[in-house]
Design an enzyme around this catalytic site. Structure first.
Site, short mmCIF file in Angstrom:
data_model
loop_
_atom_site.label_atom_id
_atom_site.label_comp_id
_atom_site.label_asym_id
_atom_site.label_seq_id
_atom_site.Cartn_x
_atom_site.Cartn_y
_atom_site.Cartn_z
CB THR A 52 -0.92 0.00 1.23
OG1 THR A 52 -1.67 -1.23 1.24
CG2 THR A 52 -1.90 1.16 1.21
CE1 TYR A 141 3.05 -8.96 1.89
CE2 TYR A 141 4.25 -6.97 1.28
CZ TYR A 141 3.11 -7.74 1.22
OH TYR A 141 2.01 -7.29 0.50
CE LYS A 169 0.41 -8.40 4.54
NZ LYS A 169 0.23 -7.00 4.14
#
Length: 299
Positions: A52, A141, A169
Site C-alpha cells: 500500500t 513478507y 506476513k
C-alpha cells in the site's frame, strides 16, 4: 521467542500510504497527521513501505524519507517497521542499514525479482537482511500474486531458525498455508494476517495480528476485531469481521494504493494520487468506497 529478542509485535499494524507532492517529495505534514490519527485510534504499530506504501514505485531516497518521517511522527509511541525491498541483495542490505540508522524498530523484508530466484538465493537474501538489521526483529513478507520468487515452506522453516527473523506476513490468500507454517515452525516464527485473508480466521489458528492497508482507513474497527479475537469472543470477532469484509473486497478489486489513498482523501487526508503509471480510482469506484466506509461508520 528468546527472552532477549525484544518486545513482541502484536495487533494491528496499518500499511501506510506514501503521500507525495507533485515533485515527488514526501508530504511529511500529511503523513504525520495520518500517524497521529492512527495512534490515537489505538493501533499497535505502523508499517510504512508495504504494498500500500507503493515501495515498488519509489526511489531509495523517497523510501528512506517516508520511513524517517513516520519514525519522527511516531515518537516512539508504537513500533515502526518499514519495508525493505530490492532485486539485489547488496541494495537490500544497504536499505536495511539506512532504516536501522533512521531508528526503525524492525524490518519488513520483501524480495523483488525480475528473473526467478531459486531457494538458495531466496534464503541468502533474507538472511543478509536479518544480519544487517543488527538484531532488530524481521518480518518476512511474501506475496506470490505479485512476486516471481516465493518463500517455500522449507525456506521459511530454515529462516525461522535465524534468531531475529520472528514473523511472517504471507499474502498468498491461502490460510491453510499459514497453518502449515505455524505447525512446521512452532514458536520460532509468528504469523500476521494480510488483507487477502480473513483476519479473524488467521487469529483463530494462532495469528498474532493484522498487517494490511485497509487498517489505515478502518483502524477502530480493526482494533475491535483484534481485541475480540484476543479475548476469545469469536462471535463478536466474526460480527466485526463480516462488517469489514466489504472493505477487503474493494481493496482486492482495485489498485491497492489507489483504493486506500482515495479512502483517506474521503476522510480528509490530502495524500495525493498513486504514483504513475497507476491511476486514481474513477468516480464510480470512489462512490462505492464512500458507501462502504459510511456503512461501518468510517466516514
Amino acid at each position: 521467542m528468546s527472552a532477549d529478542a525484544g518486545p513482541a509485535f502484536r495487533g494491528v499494524f496499518p500499511y501506510l500510504v506514501s503521500p507525495l507532492d507533485a515533485s515527488g517529495g514526501v508530504r511529511e505534514d500529511v503523513l504525520a497527521a495520518l500517524v497521529e490519527r492512527l495512534i490515537a485510534a489505538g493501533v499497535h504499530g505502523l508499517a510504512p513501505l508495504g504494498s500500500t506504501g507503493e515501495f515498488a514505485y519509489l526511489s531509495n531516497d523517497q523510501r528512506l524519507a517516508v520511513a524517517t518521517a513516520t519514525i519522527r511522527a511516531a515518537k516512539g509511541r508504537v513500533p515502526v517497521v518499514p519495508g525493505v525491498a530490492s532485486t539485489s541483495t547488496a541494495d537490500a542490505v544497504a536499505q536495511t542499514r539506512a532504516m536501522v540508522a533512521a531508528g526503525a524498530d524492525g524490518i519488513l523484508a520483501i524480495l523483488e525479482a525480475y528473473f526467478p530466484v531459486g531457494e538458495a538465493g531466496v534464503e541468502a537474501y533474507f538472511t543478509a537482511i536479518a544480519e544487517a538489521a543488527e538484531g532488530l526483529p524481521v518480518v518476512l513478507y511474501t506475496n506470490p500474486n505479485f512476486q516471481r520468487s516465493d518463500l517455500t515452506l522449507p525456506v521459511i522453516d530454515r529462516l525461522s531458525r535465524v534468531p531475529n527473523i520472528r514473523y511472517i506476513k504471507d499474502a498468498s490468500s491461502n490460510t491453510g498455508r499459514l497453518l502449515s507454517i505455524l505447525n512446521r515452525c512452532g514458536d520460532r516464527i509468528e504469523v500476521f494476517a494480510a488483507s487477502a485473508h480473513i483476519p479473524a480466521c488467521v487469529m483463530l489458528i494462532g495469528g498474532v495480528g493484522w498487517m494490511a492497508g485497509p487498517a489505515c482507513i478502518v483502524p477502530e474497527q480493526s482494533i475491535a476485531l483484534y481485541d475480540a479475537a484476543r479475548a476469545g469472543d469469536w462471535a463478536r470477532a466474526m460480527e466485526v469481521q463480516r462488517s469489514l469484509w466489504r472493505i477487503n473486497e474493494l481493496f482486492a478489486r482495485h489498485s491497492l494504493a489507489a483504493c486506500i489513498k482515495a479512502a483517506l482523501e474521503l476522510q480528509g487526508f490530502d495524500v495525493g494520487d498513486p504514483v504513475a503509471p497507476q491511476v486514481p480510482l474513477d468516480a464510480a469506484a470512489r462512490d462505492e468506497l464512500a458507501e462502504a466506509l459510511g456503512a461501518i461508520g468510517a466516514l
